[in-house]
Structures are given as C-alpha cells and as structure tokens.
Design a protein around this motif. Sequence first.
Motif, PDB file in Angstrom:
ATOM      1  N   TYR A  80     -19.274  45.824 -11.610  1.00 30.23           N
ATOM      2  CA  TYR A  80     -20.268  46.707 -10.991  1.00 30.23           C
ATOM      3  C   TYR A  80     -19.787  47.238  -9.642  1.00 30.23           C
ATOM      4  O   TYR A  80     -19.847  48.434  -9.374  1.00 30.23           O
ATOM      5  N   PHE A  81     -19.316  46.335  -8.785  1.00 28.89           N
ATOM      6  CA  PHE A  81     -18.929  46.715  -7.425  1.00 28.89           C
ATOM      7  C   PHE A  81     -17.482  47.202  -7.319  1.00 28.89           C
ATOM      8  O   PHE A  81     -17.115  47.859  -6.356  1.00 28.89           O
ATOM      9  N   GLY A  92     -30.719  36.324  -0.047  1.00 22.69           N
ATOM     10  CA  GLY A  92     -30.124  36.225  -1.372  1.00 22.69           C
ATOM     11  C   GLY A  92     -29.533  37.515  -1.905  1.00 22.69           C
ATOM     12  O   GLY A  92     -28.859  37.515  -2.938  1.00 22.69           O
ATOM     13  N   ARG A  93     -29.766  38.628  -1.244  1.00 22.20           N
ATOM     14  CA  ARG A  93     -29.211  39.901  -1.704  1.00 22.20           C
ATOM     15  C   ARG A  93     -27.695  39.910  -1.529  1.00 22.20           C
ATOM     16  O   ARG A  93     -27.162  39.353  -0.585  1.00 22.20           O
ATOM     17  N   ILE A  94     -27.039  40.588  -2.456  1.00 27.28           N
ATOM     18  CA  ILE A  94     -25.584  40.725  -2.426  1.00 27.28           C
ATOM     19  C   ILE A  94     -25.240  42.136  -1.957  1.00 27.28           C
ATOM     20  O   ILE A  94     -25.828  43.111  -2.428  1.00 27.28           O
ATOM     21  N   TRP A  95     -24.267  42.228  -1.037  1.00 26.30           N
ATOM     22  CA  TRP A  95     -23.808  43.516  -0.541  1.00 26.30           C
ATOM     23  C   TRP A  95     -22.291  43.593  -0.647  1.00 26.30           C
ATOM     24  O   TRP A  95     -21.604  42.579  -0.674  1.00 26.30           O
ATOM     25  N   ASN A  96     -21.796  44.817  -0.673  1.00 24.11           N
ATOM     26  CA  ASN A  96     -20.389  45.091  -0.924  1.00 24.11           C
ATOM     27  C   ASN A  96     -19.761  45.856   0.251  1.00 24.11           C
ATOM     28  O   ASN A  96     -19.615  47.082   0.179  1.00 24.11           O
ATOM     29  N   LYS A 100     -18.382  49.766   0.594  1.00 26.37           N
ATOM     30  CA  LYS A 100     -19.015  50.670   1.551  1.00 26.37           C
ATOM     31  C   LYS A 100     -17.959  51.400   2.376  1.00 26.37           C
ATOM     32  O   LYS A 100     -18.081  52.605   2.631  1.00 26.37           O
ATOM     33  N   VAL A 101     -16.892  50.698   2.759  1.00 28.39           N
ATOM     34  CA  VAL A 101     -15.796  51.344   3.482  1.00 28.39           C
ATOM     35  C   VAL A 101     -15.113  52.371   2.583  1.00 28.39           C
ATOM     36  O   VAL A 101     -14.790  53.480   3.011  1.00 28.39           O
ATOM     37  N   ARG A 102     -14.922  52.016   1.339  1.00 29.70           N
ATOM     38  CA  ARG A 102     -14.324  52.958   0.385  1.00 29.70           C
ATOM     39  C   ARG A 102     -15.192  54.210   0.258  1.00 29.70           C
ATOM     40  O   ARG A 102     -14.691  55.329   0.230  1.00 29.70           O
ATOM     41  N   ASN A 103     -16.505  54.027   0.185  1.00 30.93           N
ATOM     42  CA  ASN A 103     -17.414  55.175   0.096  1.00 30.93           C
ATOM     43  C   ASN A 103     -17.300  56.060   1.337  1.00 30.93           C
ATOM     44  O   ASN A 103     -17.337  57.285   1.230  1.00 30.93           O
ATOM     45  N   ARG A 104     -17.190  55.434   2.499  1.00 36.74           N
ATOM     46  CA  ARG A 104     -17.044  56.220   3.726  1.00 36.74           C
ATOM     47  C   ARG A 104     -15.772  57.065   3.646  1.00 36.74           C
ATOM     48  O   ARG A 104     -15.766  58.224   4.034  1.00 36.74           O
ATOM     49  N   PHE A 105     -14.705  56.467   3.135  1.00 33.88           N
ATOM     50  CA  PHE A 105     -13.442  57.196   2.999  1.00 33.88           C
ATOM     51  C   PHE A 105     -13.563  58.315   1.968  1.00 33.88           C
ATOM     52  O   PHE A 105     -13.151  59.446   2.219  1.00 33.88           O
ATOM     53  N   ASP A 106     -14.137  58.003   0.817  1.00 31.63           N
ATOM     54  CA  ASP A 106     -14.215  58.989  -0.271  1.00 31.63           C
ATOM     55  C   ASP A 106     -15.211  60.110   0.018  1.00 31.63           C
ATOM     56  O   ASP A 106     -14.943  61.271  -0.276  1.00 31.63           O
ATOM     57  N   LEU A 107     -16.364  59.769   0.581  1.00 34.12           N
ATOM     58  CA  LEU A 107     -17.450  60.727   0.720  1.00 34.12           C
ATOM     59  C   LEU A 107     -17.647  61.235   2.145  1.00 34.12           C
ATOM     60  O   LEU A 107     -18.087  62.362   2.340  1.00 34.12           O
ATOM     61  N   GLY A 108     -17.376  60.370   3.119  1.00 30.78           N
ATOM     62  CA  GLY A 108     -17.559  60.740   4.525  1.00 30.78           C
ATOM     63  C   GLY A 108     -19.005  61.058   4.836  1.00 30.78           C
ATOM     64  O   GLY A 108     -19.910  60.829   4.046  1.00 30.78           O
ATOM     65  N   GLY A 109     -19.218  61.568   6.014  1.00 32.08           N
ATOM     66  CA  GLY A 109     -20.550  62.010   6.411  1.00 32.08           C
ATOM     67  C   GLY A 109     -21.428  60.911   6.952  1.00 32.08           C
ATOM     68  O   GLY A 109     -21.174  59.727   6.751  1.00 32.08           O
ATOM     69  N   PRO A 110     -22.488  61.300   7.640  1.00 32.36           N
ATOM     70  CA  PRO A 110     -23.380  60.329   8.283  1.00 32.36           C
ATOM     71  C   PRO A 110     -24.106  59.419   7.291  1.00 32.36           C
ATOM     72  O   PRO A 110     -24.481  58.313   7.645  1.00 32.36           O
ATOM     73  N   GLY A 111     -24.281  59.869   6.067  1.00 29.76           N
ATOM     74  CA  GLY A 111     -24.948  59.042   5.067  1.00 29.76           C
ATOM     75  C   GLY A 111     -24.147  57.817   4.661  1.00 29.76           C
ATOM     76  O   GLY A 111     -24.687  56.888   4.067  1.00 29.76           O
ATOM     77  N   GLU A 112     -22.879  57.818   4.994  1.00 34.88           N
ATOM     78  CA  GLU A 112     -22.012  56.687   4.656  1.00 34.88           C
ATOM     79  C   GLU A 112     -21.588  55.896   5.901  1.00 34.88           C
ATOM     80  O   GLU A 112     -20.639  55.131   5.860  1.00 34.88           O
ATOM     81  N   SER A 113     -22.297  56.058   7.000  1.00 34.14           N
ATOM     82  CA  SER A 113     -21.966  55.366   8.242  1.00 34.14           C
ATOM     83  C   SER A 113     -22.075  53.855   8.073  1.00 34.14           C
ATOM     84  O   SER A 113     -23.073  53.341   7.561  1.00 34.14           O
TER      85      SER A 113
END
Length: 130
Positions: A80-81, A92-96, A100-113
């Motif tokens: 999944y991740f 108990g929530r799991i985060w990735n 998230k860093v990969r998304n910032r690189f791929d997508l950029g923009g303030p929404g991926e801060s």
Amino acid sequence: MRSCAAEFVARATARHRLPLDYSVASLRVVDFLVDGLRKGGAGWEQVRETLFGLGAYVGEVLVRRAGAVWVDFDADQRTYFGQPVGVRMPDGRIWNPLGKVRNRFDLGGPGESLQTFYLTLHGRGRRAVA
C-alpha cells in the motif's frame, strides 16, 4: 531508522549549515531541500538516497516530537505505502513519512508541505524528546 536519520543529518550538516535539529520548524527546511532537488531537474534515481534520508529525518521528527514509534510495515502495508517502514502514532494510526517526502518531490506545492503534514497530523501526542 533513527541511525539513518542521524547519519543523514551528519552528512547534510557537514557541508552546509542547515538547521536540522529535529524541531517542527526544521521541517520547513526539508520542504526547501526537496523543492531544490525538484527544481534542479534531478530524476528520482539520482536523488533516491537523499530523499530516503530526508524521509528518515521527517519520521524521526515525528518520533521525537509527536510520540510516534518506528514500525516495520507488514506485507500489505508495504504494498500500500510502497515503503518498508513507517511510524505508528500514539493513537495507533500508521503514517508514511518516506512516502510523504516522495510525494513532495513528485508533486511539489504547498499541499505536500512536510511542515504542514506535521501540524495537521492526526494522532500526535505531546512529547518532546531531545
């Protein structure tokens, strides 16, 4: 992953005076670093190790500042991740953070801060460990 983050910080701060002090504010520096890699035109393969180090750093900020713990993902979570590890928050929530860093690189923009990611993160505890 803690040692991976520490090694990354040691390498990154040896050449540059970057304020990578595991504070929430330092996540803005991570945003700028990832943006710089993007704008420099580097491909994913060229920056893979750097992005992994930045993801380890972001995860370690979650561990030190939000009460998270590093966890190895099970097979379904890895699929999944797309990452081998992540963090579990006090609720108990799991985060990735690596993803998230990969998304910032791929997508950029303030929404991926990454700083905004922390500030809006569900399941944070109030814990500050040096």
